[in-house]
Scaffold this motif. Structure first.
Motif, PDB file in Angstrom:
ATOM      1  N   SER A   1       0.825  -1.210   0.000  1.00  0.00           N
ATOM      2  CA  SER A   1       0.000   0.000   0.000  1.00  0.00           C
ATOM      3  C   SER A   1       0.858   1.258   0.000  1.00  0.00           C
TER       4      SER A   1
ATOM      5  N   TYR B   1       0.471   3.347  -3.551  1.00  0.00           N
ATOM      6  CA  TYR B   1      -0.288   4.599  -3.463  1.00  0.00           C
ATOM      7  C   TYR B   1       0.624   5.825  -3.477  1.00  0.00           C
TER       8      TYR B   1
ATOM      9  N   LEU C   1      -8.683   3.242  -5.835  1.00  0.00           N
ATOM     10  CA  LEU C   1      -9.091   2.301  -4.786  1.00  0.00           C
ATOM     11  C   LEU C   1      -9.861   1.121  -5.385  1.00  0.00           C
TER      12      LEU C   1
ATOM     13  N   ASP D   1      -7.473  -1.180  -7.293  1.00  0.00           N
ATOM     14  CA  ASP D   1      -6.663  -1.946  -6.344  1.00  0.00           C
ATOM     15  C   ASP D   1      -7.487  -3.056  -5.706  1.00  0.00           C
TER      16      ASP D   1
ATOM     17  N   THR E   1      -2.816   8.899   0.468  1.00  0.00           N
ATOM     18  CA  THR E   1      -3.764   8.019   1.142  1.00  0.00           C
ATOM     19  C   THR E   1      -3.090   7.222   2.254  1.00  0.00           C
TER      20      THR E   1
ATOM     21  N   THR F   1      -6.535   1.746   2.606  1.00  0.00           N
ATOM     22  CA  THR F   1      -6.399   1.070   1.312  1.00  0.00           C
ATOM     23  C   THR F   1      -7.050  -0.312   1.366  1.00  0.00           C
TER      24      THR F   1
END
Length: 322
Positions: free
Chosen positions: A51, A55, A148, A151, A229, A234
């Motif tokens: 993550s 991100y 998001l 992912d 983020t 996440t």
């Protein structure tokens, strides 16, 4: 009290005061410093790596490639409405784990009403206030809904994390067992065991609480301060949080005492056992409950520990042979 002070500072919008007040933890609970660092490093490496990398890189590249107006069209702000909805959903998921059979492990065991109330109240103070410190300081963060969703569907960050996730069990076992050491336990992990046995309301991303998660919280605050983020929002980490609620901290009804489906729940009954994630590693480390010290079941296999003068061997025999 330190956590409540941090919540107040976060709602005032002061990142500096929030961080400074959080350091008071180590004045009142000095042994929580090594625990929070060990637990934090272990968790960040084995759970948050994907993550953090995905991100940070993707959001930075998007900020360079696209106008801010375009990014705003596909993103939502982290404001009071988001925080309220997020926390309500988190609490609702905890309740659902106790009301419905949501996993293949079995039907959840009912909790006495007074025990449930204690778990809701203490679990919120010890675990859920993490979000009350983090989210108010995320006013400059916008969650890219498209990123998001991609992912979540494609498991991009999960794939990145998988390269180090193989070290999770050994790393978690050592960090968890250190947290149970005398003197150290009273300053940190004891807060997670304050209410006897367990429920999903006691769970955060992993089985931890306010004193232990300091480094992870600082990581998320640092990421948020850059307008990126936070890892805990996440999909990959939220899935871990869900698994921790529905599997690790929900006791299911089983005819066999000390069943593997209640592995972590049994740790909350007998805190000197089951420090890891599965019975085989626990058997090797000789920290299984007595009934499981020499044999157990694991993913379709009967596991037996065989000791010799020089070696420890775990023998795996299929439970069903065609």
């Amino acid at each position: 009290l330190v956590r409540i002070a941090c919540v107040a500072a976060a709602f005032s919008g002061s990142m500096q005061w929030t961080i400074l007040l959080s350091l008071l933890q180590f004045v009142f609970l000095p042994y929580s410093l090594p625990v929070s660092i060990i637990y934090g490093v272990q968790s960040i490496i084995t759970l948050h790596t994907g993550s953090l990398i995905v991100y940070t890189v993707v959001e930075y590249l998007l900020s360079l490639a696209l106008p801010s107006s375009v990014i705003e069209m596909v993103s939502i702000p982290i404001d009071a409405t988001f925080m309220t909805i997020f926390i309500l959903i988190d609490q609702a998921l905890c309740a659902a784990c106790l009301l419905f059979e949501l996993t293949s492990s079995g039907k959840p065991k009912k909790l006495p009403f007074d025990r449930l109330v204690k778990s809701i109240l203490w679990g919120f103070i010890n675990s859920k206030t993490y979000y009350l410190v983090l989210l108010p300081l995320c006013s400059n963060v916008r969650l890219n809904v498209v990123l998001l969703a991609l992912d979540f569907c494609l498991g991009i960050s999960d794939r990145a994390t998988s390269y180090v996730a193989c070290f999770m069990e050994a790393a978690f076992y050592q960090a968890h067992r250190i947290g149970h050491l005398e003197y150290v336990y009273a300053d940190a992990h004891k807060f997670h065991h304050y209410v006897h046995d367990t429920s999903p309301f006691d769970a955060h991303i992993l089985g931890s609480g306010a004193p232990e998660e300091w480094l992870i919280l600082m990581m998320d605050l640092l990421v948020a301060s850059a307008g990126l983020t936070p890892s805990c929002l996440t999909p990959g980490v939220l899935k871990l949080s869900w698994m921790n609620k529905s599997e690790n901290h929900t006791r299911v009804e089983k005819d066999v005492k000390l069943h593997s489906d209640n592995f972590h729940a049994d740790h909350h009954l007998i805190p000197t056992t089951n420090f890891g994630i599965t019975y085989p590693y626990e058997m090797m480390m000789a920290t299984c409950p007595g009934a499981r010290a020499k044999q157990s079941e694991f993913r379709g296999f009967h596991v037996t520990r065989v000791d010799t003068d020089m070696d420890i061997t775990l023998k795996f025999d299929p439970l069903h042979v065609d």
